[in-house]
Scaffold this motif. Sequence first.
Motif, PDB file in Angstrom:
ATOM      1  N   MET A 141       0.835  -1.209   0.000  1.00 46.86           N
ATOM      2  CA  MET A 141       0.000   0.000   0.000  1.00 46.86           C
ATOM      3  C   MET A 141       0.851   1.232   0.000  1.00 46.86           C
ATOM      4  N   ARG A 142       1.867   1.150   0.826  1.00 52.40           N
ATOM      5  CA  ARG A 142       2.787   2.286   0.890  1.00 52.40           C
ATOM      6  C   ARG A 142       3.478   2.484  -0.443  1.00 52.40           C
ATOM      7  N   PHE A 143       3.872   1.366  -1.040  1.00 49.74           N
ATOM      8  CA  PHE A 143       4.547   1.419  -2.327  1.00 49.74           C
ATOM      9  C   PHE A 143       3.644   2.032  -3.398  1.00 49.74           C
ATOM     10  N   THR A 144       2.369   1.669  -3.303  1.00 43.73           N
ATOM     11  CA  THR A 144       1.392   2.176  -4.275  1.00 43.73           C
ATOM     12  C   THR A 144       1.284   3.685  -4.188  1.00 43.73           C
ATOM     13  N   ARG A 145       1.207   4.165  -2.920  1.00 42.02           N
ATOM     14  CA  ARG A 145       1.098   5.617  -2.739  1.00 42.02           C
ATOM     15  C   ARG A 145       2.325   6.340  -3.290  1.00 42.02           C
ATOM     16  N   ILE A 146       3.458   5.751  -2.987  1.00 37.00           N
ATOM     17  CA  ILE A 146       4.708   6.384  -3.458  1.00 37.00           C
ATOM     18  C   ILE A 146       4.750   6.388  -4.979  1.00 37.00           C
ATOM     19  N   ALA A 147       4.319   5.238  -5.547  1.00 31.10           N
ATOM     20  CA  ALA A 147       4.316   5.136  -7.010  1.00 31.10           C
ATOM     21  C   ALA A 147       3.367   6.143  -7.623  1.00 31.10           C
ATOM     22  N   ALA A 148       2.171   6.283  -6.974  1.00 25.97           N
ATOM     23  CA  ALA A 148       1.184   7.241  -7.491  1.00 25.97           C
ATOM     24  C   ALA A 148       1.712   8.662  -7.408  1.00 25.97           C
ATOM     25  N   ALA A 149       2.359   8.951  -6.272  1.00 30.79           N
ATOM     26  CA  ALA A 149       2.903  10.300  -6.087  1.00 30.79           C
ATOM     27  C   ALA A 149       3.989  10.565  -7.107  1.00 30.79           C
ATOM     28  N   ALA A 150       4.842   9.567  -7.310  1.00 29.69           N
ATOM     29  CA  ALA A 150       5.931   9.728  -8.274  1.00 29.69           C
ATOM     30  C   ALA A 150       5.380   9.934  -9.679  1.00 29.69           C
ATOM     31  N   ALA A 151       4.334   9.124  -9.990  1.00 36.92           N
ATOM     32  CA  ALA A 151       3.727   9.256 -11.326  1.00 36.92           C
ATOM     33  C   ALA A 151       3.115  10.625 -11.516  1.00 36.92           C
ATOM     34  N   SER A 152       2.428  11.115 -10.467  1.00 32.91           N
ATOM     35  CA  SER A 152       1.813  12.454 -10.558  1.00 32.91           C
ATOM     36  C   SER A 152       2.894  13.516 -10.743  1.00 32.91           C
ATOM     37  N   THR A 153       3.960  13.361  -9.964  1.00 30.31           N
ATOM     38  CA  THR A 153       5.048  14.344 -10.062  1.00 30.31           C
ATOM     39  C   THR A 153       5.650  14.348 -11.464  1.00 30.31           C
ATOM     40  N   MET A 154       5.870  13.131 -11.972  1.00 31.43           N
ATOM     41  CA  MET A 154       6.446  13.035 -13.315  1.00 31.43           C
ATOM     42  C   MET A 154       5.520  13.620 -14.363  1.00 31.43           C
ATOM     43  N   LEU A 155       4.219  13.358 -14.154  1.00 30.06           N
ATOM     44  CA  LEU A 155       3.230  13.878 -15.101  1.00 30.06           C
ATOM     45  C   LEU A 155       3.245  15.402 -15.114  1.00 30.06           C
ATOM     46  N   LEU A 156       3.269  15.974 -13.886  1.00 30.47           N
ATOM     47  CA  LEU A 156       3.299  17.447 -13.787  1.00 30.47           C
ATOM     48  C   LEU A 156       4.587  18.010 -14.384  1.00 30.47           C
ATOM     49  N   ALA A 157       5.701  17.304 -14.065  1.00 32.67           N
ATOM     50  CA  ALA A 157       6.987  17.755 -14.590  1.00 32.67           C
ATOM     51  C   ALA A 157       6.985  17.670 -16.117  1.00 32.67           C
ATOM     52  N   ALA A 158       6.392  16.589 -16.631  1.00 30.69           N
ATOM     53  CA  ALA A 158       6.329  16.417 -18.088  1.00 30.69           C
ATOM     54  C   ALA A 158       5.502  17.514 -18.725  1.00 30.69           C
ATOM     55  N   CYS A 159       4.429  17.921 -18.028  1.00 29.68           N
ATOM     56  CA  CYS A 159       3.601  19.016 -18.551  1.00 29.68           C
ATOM     57  C   CYS A 159       4.423  20.282 -18.689  1.00 29.68           C
ATOM     58  N   GLY A 160       5.350  20.444 -17.748  1.00 32.33           N
ATOM     59  CA  GLY A 160       6.186  21.660 -17.771  1.00 32.33           C
ATOM     60  C   GLY A 160       7.113  21.712 -18.966  1.00 32.33           C
ATOM     61  N   VAL A 161       7.541  20.553 -19.441  1.00 33.92           N
ATOM     62  CA  VAL A 161       8.489  20.571 -20.564  1.00 33.92           C
ATOM     63  C   VAL A 161       7.816  20.319 -21.913  1.00 33.92           C
ATOM     64  N   LEU A 162       6.524  20.233 -21.908  1.00 31.64           N
ATOM     65  CA  LEU A 162       5.835  19.995 -23.175  1.00 31.64           C
ATOM     66  C   LEU A 162       5.962  21.240 -24.065  1.00 31.64           C
ATOM     67  N   PRO A 163       6.121  21.062 -25.349  1.00 30.07           N
ATOM     68  CA  PRO A 163       6.267  22.229 -26.239  1.00 30.07           C
ATOM     69  C   PRO A 163       4.944  22.971 -26.379  1.00 30.07           C
ATOM     70  N   ASP A 164       5.054  24.295 -26.479  1.00 29.19           N
ATOM     71  CA  ASP A 164       3.866  25.117 -26.702  1.00 29.19           C
ATOM     72  C   ASP A 164       3.549  25.156 -28.188  1.00 29.19           C
ATOM     73  N   GLY A 165       2.346  25.517 -28.480  1.00 26.47           N
ATOM     74  CA  GLY A 165       1.964  25.726 -29.874  1.00 26.47           C
ATOM     75  C   GLY A 165       2.550  27.042 -30.381  1.00 26.47           C
ATOM     76  N   PRO A 166       2.581  27.246 -31.686  1.00 31.30           N
ATOM     77  CA  PRO A 166       3.141  28.489 -32.227  1.00 31.30           C
ATOM     78  C   PRO A 166       2.268  29.687 -31.889  1.00 31.30           C
TER      79      PRO A 166
END
Lengths: 174, 254
Positions: free
Chosen positions: B1-26
């Motif tokens: 359960m603990r592992f799941t939470r950590i994994a979920a948190a890590a995934a959310s963090t990565m997702l947010l971080a990935a959003c930050g580096v996504l290219p903008d439209g022209p």
Amino acid sequence: MIDDLQDFTPPPSAPRRTRGRAPWIIAVSLLGVALLATTTLASYLWLVSSQWTSQNDELRAEATELGSELGLAQSQVATLEEQVTTLDGQLDATTERLSDLANEEAHAGDDVEYLSDLIEAYESCIANYDETLSDALRNGYTYSNSNARSVQNDVADYCDSLSEAFDEFVADAG
Amino acid sequence: MRFTRIAAAAASTMLLAACGVLPDGPSPMPSDWVPTPTVSPAARADAISPDGFSRAQRMTLRVRNIGCGFIATGTGFAYDDSTLITNRHVIEDSRSIEVSTYDGTNLTATAVSSTTVADIAIIRTEESVLRSFAALAQEDPEEGSVITVIGYPGGGELTTVTGVVLGSTADPLDSAVGKVLVTSAEVEPGSSGSPVLNESGAVVGVVYAKTDDGNSLIIPVSTLRTLLAETSLLVPEALSCDAPSQTTNGTSIP
């Protein structure tokens, strides 16, 4: 039998089965979320990509148009430069001709003024001769031969100087 | 359960971080941008000649002195649309002054004034047809400065010669108060009254004589400025063979 019943303990498989399903649910949920995120990301990237592609096409078309316009403009510039060179040459020739004409006109003006002066002097010369002659005829008794000659010589010298000036002018004029 | 939470948190963090580096439209294309031209003919309007002659050539005039028993020529230059500057000796003993421009336009002088302070005279024309005028420099040229003389040497064609300022000296002809400048520009009779221009095209002096060794003498612009500012120093000349060459009771010409 009752004892047997009392000694009966449920098999441990039931709770083990509940604990075993949760990771699957979590995994499936995570996979679902990941799939959703991936789909969203892919959609977003596809959208951005299509926007960039569209703008790139637009820019490429514009650049091509500008390039052809530039080519046309450069060709026109080259033609105009040739015309400017030709006109420059014509303008130089015209300004030179205009300077020549202005110079000739100025010299002609000088000559006209000079000749006007000379004509005035000739008129004066003739008038002096006339006056001297008339005076001599009217008052002949006042003139000795010598002073009549002297007056005549003075007038003649003056008129000769005018003739010399005119000859000089004609010689200068070529 | 603990592992799941950590994994979920890590995934959310990565997702947010990935959003930050996504290219903008022209960004949208500009539709109202007008490029600034690098070369504008209008900006160089002053440098463009209307007829192929320079401003200095257009302002330089040929002066014909129809004198009492002689014809002489000199040079002058336009100070404004009806005033020109030349030498006093160019207009001396005159009964009529005629002026012609670079293109052959003839003008008749209506008034002439001169000064004993320097070999300078001012001519006024009836018609205000002069279109290019002299810009007087603020200071005299320094020794070594490059100068240009435009005039009608020998009463001939409009000619341009260059030279350098060799120095200053007392007027060897005693026709001017103060110092005059010696230049290496070659001048001839008829060049008298020619404007002397600096490299900017401003008038820095007036030619009035040449030396035995072929140099030219010029009245510096400082003297010219003084005369133009002090109009009482300019006295009208009578254009007549009967009148004395200079009167003292007339109106000074500014």
